[in-house]
Every structure is written in C-alpha cells, then in structure tokens.
Design a protein around this motif. Sequence first.
Motif, mmCIF file in Angstrom:
data_model
loop_
_atom_site.group_PDB
_atom_site.id
_atom_site.type_symbol
_atom_site.label_atom_id
_atom_site.label_comp_id
_atom_site.label_asym_id
_atom_site.label_seq_id
_atom_site.Cartn_x
_atom_site.Cartn_y
_atom_site.Cartn_z
ATOM 1 N N GLY A 9 52.894 33.633 40.721
ATOM 2 C CA GLY A 9 53.997 34.415 40.174
ATOM 3 C C GLY A 9 53.654 35.126 38.885
ATOM 4 O O GLY A 9 54.036 36.272 38.681
ATOM 5 N N SER A 10 52.906 34.465 38.021
ATOM 6 C CA SER A 10 52.643 35.085 36.714
ATOM 7 C C SER A 10 51.718 36.287 36.867
ATOM 8 O O SER A 10 51.857 37.281 36.153
ATOM 9 N N ILE A 11 50.792 36.204 37.804
ATOM 10 C CA ILE A 11 49.916 37.355 38.018
ATOM 11 C C ILE A 11 50.727 38.531 38.542
ATOM 12 O O ILE A 11 50.574 39.671 38.108
ATOM 13 N N MET A 12 51.598 38.223 39.485
ATOM 14 C CA MET A 12 52.492 39.247 40.050
ATOM 15 C C MET A 12 53.273 39.928 38.922
ATOM 16 O O MET A 12 53.374 41.156 38.875
ATOM 17 N N LEU A 13 53.797 39.089 38.011
ATOM 18 C CA LEU A 13 54.608 39.622 36.925
ATOM 19 C C LEU A 13 53.748 40.436 35.958
ATOM 20 O O LEU A 13 54.141 41.524 35.535
ATOM 21 N N ASN A 14 52.555 39.924 35.658
ATOM 22 C CA ASN A 14 51.628 40.663 34.799
ATOM 23 C C ASN A 14 51.328 42.033 35.404
ATOM 24 O O ASN A 14 51.272 43.043 34.714
ATOM 25 N N TRP A 15 51.100 41.979 36.707
ATOM 26 C CA TRP A 15 50.755 43.207 37.415
ATOM 27 C C TRP A 15 51.889 44.223 37.291
ATOM 28 O O TRP A 15 51.676 45.369 36.885
ATOM 29 N N ILE B 215 43.837 46.274 39.694
ATOM 30 C CA ILE B 215 42.398 46.021 39.553
ATOM 31 C C ILE B 215 42.104 45.000 38.437
ATOM 32 O O ILE B 215 41.470 43.981 38.697
ATOM 33 N N PRO B 216 42.599 45.234 37.194
ATOM 34 C CA PRO B 216 42.314 44.217 36.156
ATOM 35 C C PRO B 216 42.962 42.871 36.448
ATOM 36 O O PRO B 216 42.396 41.834 36.090
ATOM 37 N N GLN B 217 44.124 42.891 37.126
ATOM 38 C CA GLN B 217 44.790 41.616 37.427
ATOM 39 C C GLN B 217 43.969 40.782 38.398
ATOM 40 O O GLN B 217 43.832 39.578 38.248
ATOM 41 N N LEU B 218 43.402 41.462 39.406
ATOM 42 C CA LEU B 218 42.571 40.742 40.367
ATOM 43 C C LEU B 218 41.349 40.162 39.672
ATOM 44 O O LEU B 218 40.960 39.019 39.914
ATOM 45 N N ALA B 219 40.773 40.969 38.774
ATOM 46 C CA ALA B 219 39.594 40.492 38.054
ATOM 47 C C ALA B 219 39.963 39.272 37.207
ATOM 48 O O ALA B 219 39.214 38.299 37.152
ATOM 49 N N ALA B 220 41.139 39.344 36.569
ATOM 50 C CA ALA B 220 41.574 38.230 35.726
ATOM 51 C C ALA B 220 41.823 36.982 36.566
ATOM 52 O O ALA B 220 41.608 35.865 36.109
ATOM 53 N N ALA B 221 42.263 37.193 37.803
ATOM 54 C CA ALA B 221 42.550 36.045 38.664
ATOM 55 C C ALA B 221 41.284 35.486 39.281
ATOM 56 O O ALA B 221 41.325 34.537 40.056
ATOM 57 N N GLY B 222 40.152 36.120 38.972
ATOM 58 C CA GLY B 222 38.882 35.584 39.447
ATOM 59 C C GLY B 222 38.519 36.026 40.852
ATOM 60 O O GLY B 222 37.626 35.478 41.471
ATOM 61 N N VAL B 223 39.226 37.055 41.360
ATOM 62 C CA VAL B 223 38.875 37.572 42.682
ATOM 63 C C VAL B 223 37.621 38.430 42.534
ATOM 64 O O VAL B 223 37.583 39.357 41.734
ATOM 65 N N GLN B 224 36.580 38.095 43.274
ATOM 66 C CA GLN B 224 35.330 38.834 43.170
ATOM 67 C C GLN B 224 35.348 40.019 44.128
ATOM 68 O O GLN B 224 35.374 39.845 45.336
ATOM 69 N N LEU B 225 35.360 41.201 43.577
ATOM 70 C CA LEU B 225 35.305 42.406 44.416
ATOM 71 C C LEU B 225 34.166 43.258 43.909
ATOM 72 O O LEU B 225 33.875 43.252 42.715
ATOM 73 N N PRO B 226 33.497 43.975 44.813
ATOM 74 C CA PRO B 226 32.449 44.878 44.316
ATOM 75 C C PRO B 226 33.073 45.921 43.403
ATOM 76 O O PRO B 226 33.912 46.729 43.821
ATOM 77 N N GLN B 227 32.637 45.876 42.143
ATOM 78 C CA GLN B 227 33.269 46.652 41.067
ATOM 79 C C GLN B 227 33.408 48.138 41.399
ATOM 80 O O GLN B 227 34.456 48.728 41.230
ATOM 81 N N TYR B 228 32.314 48.732 41.892
ATOM 82 C CA TYR B 228 32.343 50.180 42.052
ATOM 83 C C TYR B 228 33.183 50.608 43.252
ATOM 84 O O TYR B 228 33.714 51.701 43.271
#
Lengths: 310, 373
Positions: free
Chosen positions: A3-9, A256-269
């Motif tokens: 929930g908090s990530i959703m809200l941050n987003w 994008i920054p929220q996913l990164a903060a949540a530790g989801v690994q995605l190819p950056q580019y």
Amino acid sequence: MSGSIMLNWLASTPDFAVPYALAALGLIICERAGVLALGAEGLMLVGALAGIGAQIAIGQPAVSLVLAMLAASVVSVLFAVMVIWLRVNQVIAGLALVFFCQGLTALVGSMADWTNHATEGIGAMALWPLSLLPGVGRLFEQNAMVWLTLPIFGAVAWFFARTSTGLRLRAVGENPQAADAAGIRVTAWRFAAVLAGSALVGLAGAYISVVSTKLWIAGMTGGRGWIAVGLVIFARWSPWKALIGALLFGCIEALIPQLAAAGVQLPQYFVMMTPYAVTLGVMVWVALSRRGADEEPGALGQPYVREERR
Amino acid sequence: MAQAPRPQVNSQQHTQPLARRRYALEIRQHMAWRWQALILAAALLVGFAISAAILVAAGVPADELANEFVMQTFFDGQNFRAVLFQAAPMILVGLAGSIAFRARFWNLGLEGQMIWGAIGATTISMWQIGPENLRLPLMFAAAIGCGLLWVLGPAWLKLKLGVNEIISTLMLNYMAANFLLHLVYGSWKDPKDNFPYSPQFRVFERLPELGAGIGSSIVLAGVVALLAWWLVSVSRVGLYLRFVDANPRVAHANGVPVRRTIYGAVLLSGAMAGLAGFAVVAGQEGRLTQAFYQGYGFSGILIAFLARNNPLAATVVALLVAALFVTGRSLQVFYQVPFSMVQLIQAVIVVCVASSDFFIRHRLRRVGGEAAQ
C-alpha cells in the motif's frame, strides 16, 4: 505492491505529469490557431534555463517561472515571424527552432556556469482539509504549481469552449480564409496564439528545472517536448483530454523510481524507453480508433497566404 | 516586415478613390536564377555574420575566426583530411534525409537508424560471423539491413494507419539510443578496460585507408551519392518520386505506384542512415561507442533542407557541415566553446535560408489609385 508504495507512486505522479500537461496545453493553444508547433522541445529548454538562471540570480520561484514564460515567448517570436510572416514550412521552422534552442541553451548555460548549480525549489503546499484525511492525505500535499495547473487548464478550456475570442482563435485554425472574410485578423491571432502557447511550454520547462529537479543540465528535457507533441494528437486538441494523457504519462514515469525503490530489478535502459514506447503505442491506438483526424484543426500546418485567397 | 496591408473590403466607407499609394505583396511566379542565387548568397552571408557574432560573444577572438574557419579547415592538410573523414557519415545522413523528404516522409529518425546500422555492423564483428575477407561486406550488409528495418515500422504505420511519422521516428530515436546504452554498459562492454564501448574491431573489420591518410569511407559516401543522384535524376523511380512529391493523388491517378515508391524511398533512406552508422564505427571509431550518433540526425535533416533534397548538392553541403564539425571541435579545445555551438550555427543558417525563400516567392509592388482595388 504494498500500500505505501502505491501511495508513494500516486503522490509523486503529479510532479511528473505537470510538465507534460502544461506543454501539451501550450501546444494546443498554438495548434488550434493552425500553427504546427514542433518546437516544444526547444522552448522547454529555454524555459528551463531561464527559470534556473532567474532562480540563481533572484531566488524567487514565482518570479523565475514568470521570467521563464517570458523568455520562451520571446524566443518563439523568431518562430512566429518565420511561419506567419515569412511562410516558412512549419516543420522545418519547428525543427530549426529546436536545434537553435538546444544550441543556445547549452551555450548560455555553460557560459553563465549554471550547470549543476543546485537551487531551492518550492515546498509542498497541503490542500486543506483534504490533506488531513488519514492515509491518502499526503496525495494532497503537492507544490503550488501542481495546484495552479488545474485553474490554468480550466481557464484555457473555458476560453476555447465558452468565449467568442476562443471561437475566433479556433476559426483561424480551422479555416483562415473564412475567418479573414469575417473580419478576424488571422496574422495577429496566430501571433498571439504562438506567443501565449510558447509561454506555457516555457513554464513546463521551468517546472522541470526550478520545481522538480532544482538544477540545470544541458538537454535536460530529454524528449519530453516531443512526447507532448504526441500527447496533443492523442488528446485530439482538447485540453481536458491532454490533462488525462499527461496524468497517464506521469503515472508511468513515476512508477519507475518506485519500482526501483521496491527492489524490483528491471533492465534500466529498457525502463527508460517506456515513455517513448508508450507515446508510440498511444499514437497507434489513436490511429486504430480512427478518431484523430476529424478533430484536427483544418488548417494545421498551412501558412495563410492572403494573396492566394480565392 | 513585409506584410500585406489590408485590402479595402468595404469600399463604401471610402468615398474617395484610393489615391493613397501603398505597397502590396504579390506571389511571384518565377524568379530569374541569378536573382535566386543572389538572395541565397545574401541569406548565407547574413547567417555567417550572425554566427560570427555569436562566436565572438562566446569568447573567440574576432581576428582568429577567419583563420580558424577558412585557413585551418580547408588549407591545412591534416585538418582537410579530418573534414573528409568527418564528411562520409555526414554525406550519408544528408542523402538519407533527402531521399525520404522527396517522398514527403519526414524521416526524423536518422539517428535511430544510424544507431541500428552501427549495432548491426558491430554484431557481425562481435560474433565473428563469416570469413575474414567477407567480414567487411557482411558488416556493410548488416548495417543496411538494420537501418532499413528500423524505419520499416514508421513507414508501415504511416502508410497503413496514418500514424504521424514525425513523432514515431523521433520516439524510435530515443528507444534506439537507450538500447545502445543497454549494450555498451551491459554485455557489450569492452572486457579489457570496462569502458562503455564495444571491443575494438580487428584490422580487417575496419574501412581501409586509401593512402595519404584519406579513408575509404569518403569513397563509399561518394559512390552512394552518385547512385542517389542517378536514382532521383535519371531513373524511372526518380520520376515517380517527383510525381509523388507534387501530388500523390494525381500521381496515383496517372498510374504511378505511389505506395511502393514511398516505401522504396523511405526504406532506402533508412538503409543510407544505417550505412552512416557503419561509416562511423568501421571508418572512424573502430568500435561501437555510446554517443557516436549525436548531432547527425539534425545535421542530416538540415543538409537535406539546404540542398533542397538534391543528392549532389547534399554532398557539397555535407562537406561544409563536416568542416563546421571539425572547426567546432577545435574551437572546443582551444576556446572552451561548447560543441552545441555547431548546432546553433546550423540552425541560424537554416533559419536565414528558409526565411530568404520568402523573397524568392513574393514581391512587393507599389500600387496606387484605382489599381489597388
């Protein structure tokens, strides 16, 4: 997703959406008058640089934003003279404006030594009493520009839909020959539309530098101006739809920054490609739904040549 | 500025005949060639003057300007070779722009196609596909193929669905640039020093030198320019292109295969841009680097515009732009003028030339008395 990530987003979405919204709105004003405005990317850079320059010199965000609007308007006079008086091909003039502004802002920015010069921005402004709501209250703690964007949209939408001046402006973009015959000064209206629209595009750029990132880097708009041009087509030249589209893009960019903060690994580019891929997808969707063409201003991109009037 | 005075629509208000003399703007049907050339020369002169003023304002000593631009660039052997070196990809992107614009397709994705051309060529080198003596032709073919494929999408979207190609090609530029970063910061990073570029090409994967320090990429560009000239000026396709450019509907009615012509021109444009990428990686850098494409897309568009989409003129303009690039680099080194100055000067010149068209297409005529009505 917790929930908090959703809200941050959601809470960070408006910050990403405002530049798209303001730029698209400025472009709508310009294109409703029949002038194809491809120079947005360049004018956003001018706004961003002027904004940060004023911020460093004066330190008053409100003044900086107004000066940025003025700067973008002044530069757009060059474009207006080219396409309205000299009847230069609007695509070429728009592109030349972008190159001109990219070169100019990089040059001035480095000569004035404004690059990477951190400034103080605008703080959050809580929208009382909504901001007191438990949990979702922080959605209503946004900077003043976010709140100001809504009345700007309201004013422009009202102007187009409800005022006779708005009707004149649209007439100039729809059928300049008929508008001229009805006594509307096509040249003057187009000039006014380019200058006013460019001011909003400049404001969008200044938002990025003064309010969002609080510093200047050459070429910092990174294609947002072009995305705004695509957004206008998606919005079919309607202000409210442009606002919705801008929120959509804001959502995607804020994710994008929220996913990164949540530790989801995605190819950056690949993640950095998404705004452009979404723009392309939106363009295809508009084409498939076949609703874009009928709303397009009739004389968009065509210079008005009175001597050829028949 | 020259603007039409308002004609007297409501003549009842004017009881007096219009005795006042005034100037009226007229469309000019044709202007003699020498006058057109004179106006173009004047526009260029104004453009150069403004550019010089900007350079002086940016801190380049005024008396050094002429020296830097003319003497150092064209009359110094080493610098002239640098200009030729720089000119090959410039000519290719200029031609790529010209061909697409002839078909009324705003291919603003030259940089994306160039990136893909370079990636294609580098792939052949990385995986060592084919025997050594065929390596370079394979890289050449891969660059053409990749550039062509990257423009196929926007071409199809435009012709099939009417998607605006200005936006689609631009978006594909940004996507290609990010993909390039993904490669050079990721799996393609040079294992030797971990810098963000691909491993160096082997000797037989590089465009050879012809002697006297002149690379063969300029010959490649020259051959492509001649082929492009033959295509648009002599061949049947060129005639079709002129039809399509003038009026697609009338062209279709006259039996011109409009869609095939546009597809052909646009794909050729992508192939040429891909070739420009090949010219940079195999001719100049010798490896895939992260920002090799920057500035070429814009330059290609401007070259095509200034050359009025004429392949031979584009070659000449591209040489001048290459000289500007080389000069820009030396100004960057000696006077700390940012390289974006090159872009600014290009834009100033385009603005001047584009604006000068007005004086070719219009004339001011003094009218007076009844004639004004």
